[in-house]
Design a protein around this motif. Structure first.
Motif, short mmCIF file in Angstrom:
data_model
loop_
_atom_site.label_atom_id
_atom_site.label_comp_id
_atom_site.label_asym_id
_atom_site.label_seq_id
_atom_site.Cartn_x
_atom_site.Cartn_y
_atom_site.Cartn_z
N LEU A 74 57.76 45.26 15.54
CA LEU A 74 58.23 44.83 16.86
C LEU A 74 57.59 43.52 17.29
O LEU A 74 57.96 42.95 18.30
CB LEU A 74 57.94 45.92 17.90
N ALA A 75 56.61 43.06 16.51
CA ALA A 75 55.95 41.79 16.80
C ALA A 75 56.46 40.73 15.83
O ALA A 75 56.81 41.02 14.69
CB ALA A 75 54.43 41.94 16.64
N GLY A 76 56.48 39.50 16.29
CA GLY A 76 56.87 38.39 15.42
C GLY A 76 55.72 38.06 14.48
O GLY A 76 54.59 37.88 14.91
N ILE A 77 56.00 37.98 13.20
CA ILE A 77 54.98 37.71 12.19
C ILE A 77 55.43 36.52 11.35
O ILE A 77 56.60 36.43 10.96
CB ILE A 77 54.76 38.94 11.29
N CYS A 78 54.49 35.60 11.09
CA CYS A 78 54.83 34.43 10.28
C CYS A 78 53.66 34.07 9.37
O CYS A 78 52.52 34.45 9.62
CB CYS A 78 55.19 33.25 11.17
N ILE A 79 53.99 33.31 8.33
CA ILE A 79 52.98 32.73 7.44
C ILE A 79 53.24 31.23 7.42
O ILE A 79 54.37 30.79 7.14
CB ILE A 79 53.06 33.31 6.02
N ILE A 80 52.19 30.46 7.73
CA ILE A 80 52.29 29.01 7.78
C ILE A 80 51.53 28.44 6.59
O ILE A 80 50.38 28.82 6.35
CB ILE A 80 51.70 28.45 9.09
N GLN A 81 52.18 27.53 5.87
CA GLN A 81 51.54 26.87 4.73
C GLN A 81 52.02 25.43 4.70
O GLN A 81 53.23 25.17 4.76
CB GLN A 81 51.92 27.61 3.45
#
Length: 181
Positions: free
Chosen positions: A94-101
């Motif tokens: 329900l939470a926004g999850i991201c990976i930044i590279q």
């Protein structure tokens, strides 16, 4: 496979049997060499011993490779299972999850994309954090992100304004930490 291990052993057994065994009623004399040898045939035995040692070593090496291959296949299967479980959990979050590279989103879950009015494909690999942060907060959040990635801080915690695809501003709270990906 098992056949690859059996073949050298069978070959070895045949060499040993043909070298030292003779059928009943048949003399070994004249079987492998002349009846009255002018050359001593014992030079053959060290060569056969070396061949035997090589066959055995080859069999042991093949057995080791087979076991390593089986172990690696099991580890790959376990990693794929763990990844599937992780993706299932993250994709349904329900939470926004991201990976930044490299200043780009390399992964975003569907909830993250939905929050910003985009599809996952529109964000992942194409947009970076600065593309979504509202102009007044870009410098502050960008600097905090840089310090986190440089190891100066253990994580990033911010509340800031972001811009959705439709142009509306939303308040976003971010909690993140550096990780190997």
């Amino acid at each position: 496979s098992a056949m690859a291990l059996i073949l050298p052993v069978v070959t070895l057994i045949l060499v040993v049997v043909l070298t030292w065994w003779s059928p009943v009623g048949m003399s070994r004399q004249g079987f492998l060499y002349e009846g009255d040898p002018t050359v001593d045939p014992h030079w053959l035995y060290p060569i056969l011993a070396v061949m035997l040692a090589l066959v055995l070593l080859g069999s042991l090496a093949m057995l080791r490779i087979y076991r390593l291959n089986r172990h690696l296949r099991r580890e790959v299967r376990e990693c794929r299972t763990a990844e599937a479980k992780f993706r299932g959990l993250v994709e349904q979050s329900l939470a926004g999850i991201c990976i930044i590279q490299d200043d780009r989103f390399v992964y975003v879950n569907p909830k993250f994309a939905e929050m910003f009015g985009h599809t996952v494909e529109e964000i992942a690999g194409r947009l970076g954090p600065c593309d979504l942060i509202a102009q007044p907060d870009r410098e502050r959040v960008g600097e905090s992100l840089r310090r986190c990635l440089d190891g100066e801080t253990s994580g990033i915690r911010h509340t800031f304004s972001a811009i959705r695809k439709d142009g509306f501003a939303i308040d976003v709270k971010v909690n993140g930490a550096p990780a190997d990906y």
